[in-house]
Design a protein around this motif. Structure first.
Motif, short mmCIF file in Angstrom:
data_model
loop_
_atom_site.label_atom_id
_atom_site.label_comp_id
_atom_site.label_asym_id
_atom_site.label_seq_id
_atom_site.Cartn_x
_atom_site.Cartn_y
_atom_site.Cartn_z
N PRO A 163 0.82 -1.22 0.00
CA PRO A 163 0.00 0.00 0.00
C PRO A 163 0.85 1.26 0.00
O PRO A 163 1.96 1.28 0.51
N ASP A 164 0.28 2.32 -0.57
CA ASP A 164 0.93 3.63 -0.53
C ASP A 164 0.79 4.24 0.86
O ASP A 164 1.61 5.04 1.29
N ILE A 165 -0.32 3.88 1.54
CA ILE A 165 -0.67 4.49 2.83
C ILE A 165 -0.97 3.39 3.84
O ILE A 165 -1.69 2.43 3.52
N LEU A 166 -0.43 3.53 5.03
CA LEU A 166 -0.79 2.64 6.13
C LEU A 166 -1.52 3.46 7.20
O LEU A 166 -0.98 4.43 7.72
N LEU A 167 -2.75 3.07 7.49
CA LEU A 167 -3.54 3.69 8.54
C LEU A 167 -3.53 2.76 9.74
O LEU A 167 -3.91 1.59 9.63
N ALA A 168 -3.08 3.26 10.88
CA ALA A 168 -2.96 2.43 12.07
C ALA A 168 -3.73 3.07 13.22
O ALA A 168 -3.52 4.24 13.53
N ASP A 169 -4.62 2.30 13.84
CA ASP A 169 -5.43 2.80 14.96
C ASP A 169 -4.93 2.15 16.25
O ASP A 169 -5.19 0.98 16.49
N THR A 197 3.47 5.79 3.37
CA THR A 197 3.01 6.91 4.20
C THR A 197 2.31 6.34 5.43
O THR A 197 1.43 5.49 5.31
N LEU A 198 2.70 6.80 6.62
CA LEU A 198 2.11 6.31 7.86
C LEU A 198 1.25 7.39 8.50
O LEU A 198 1.70 8.52 8.69
N LEU A 199 0.02 7.04 8.83
CA LEU A 199 -0.86 7.93 9.60
C LEU A 199 -1.43 7.10 10.73
O LEU A 199 -2.17 6.14 10.51
#
Length: 227
Positions: A163-169, A197-199
């Protein structure tokens, strides 16, 4: 190389109905994130952090405003198109792991590739599990793994589709300090290796301090915190 942001949010407001009353969860959010950046999203419980993450993933539609992911406006996409966008561009890591209990570690990691009909799933899953230190745990089920090992499987699964973006909760929320520190190192190692990209939504100060940017959510409003 493009200089346009990989995540672009403008005028984002989200309301939900509680009985006959409307509750504003997010209000007037504006945000731009460049490709490869690491961003911590912090704030009190109930301030809207997880809601924002879900909207960025296209899991829900915002009441007002727009979100662009890799140049694509989520509001212009139908459910199937948003699912395809998630499958190709976005990886997820959740606090509660969300592994399928009837699948082995290897099968859990392979799942996103199988859903895309890819033929290289098993080889890539093996490589990712080796990268996260679970080469000897391929055939183990989630119930046979520790919390830290389950989170490693979840991270490997998140990177399965590159993935281009990793969303982590709250990726370290259910882990002890030592295991959480290992998971932090792993996330940033994979970020460097893959340029992802990490958010991340987090209450973990150690994790937040490692990120290039820190955003504070307060009662549905977002502001940048500067060191």
């Amino acid at each position: 190389m493009t200089t346009s942001p990989i995540i672009k949010v403008a005028g984002l407001t989200h309301r939900v109905l509680l009985g006959e009353e409307s509750l504003t969860i997010l209000e007037g959010i504006g945000l731009e994130v460049k490709s490869g950046q690491s961003v911590a999203l912090v704030g009190a419980s109930g301030s809207g952090k997880s809601t924002l993450l879900g909207l960025l993933a296209g899991l829900d539609r915002a009441t007002e405003g727009d979100i662009e992911i890799s140049g694509l406006s989520l509001s212009a996409l139908d459910e199937e198109q948003r699912a395809r966008l998630r499958g190709h561009h976005i990886g997820f890591v959740f606090q509660s792991f969300l592994l399928l209990p009837t699948l082995t570690a290897l099968e859990n990691v392979m799942l996103p590739a199988e859903l895309q009909g890819r033929s290289d799933g098993e080889q890539r899953a093996r490589e990712l599990l080796e990268q996260v230190g679970l080469k000897a745990r391929l055939r183990h089920f989630p119930s046979q793994l520790s919390g830290g090992e389950q989170q490693r499987v979840a991270i490997a699964r998140a990177f399965m589709t590159q993935p281009d973006i990793l969303l982590a909760d709250e990726p370290t929320g259910n882990l002890d300090h030592h295991t959480g520190a290992q998971i932090i190192e792993l996330l940033f190692e994979l970020n460097r290796k893959h340029g992802t990209t990490l958010l991340m939504v987090t209450h973990d100060e150690a994790l937040a301090s490692r990120c290039e940017r820190r955003l504070l959510m307060t009662a549905g409003r977002l502001e940048e915190q500067h060191a």
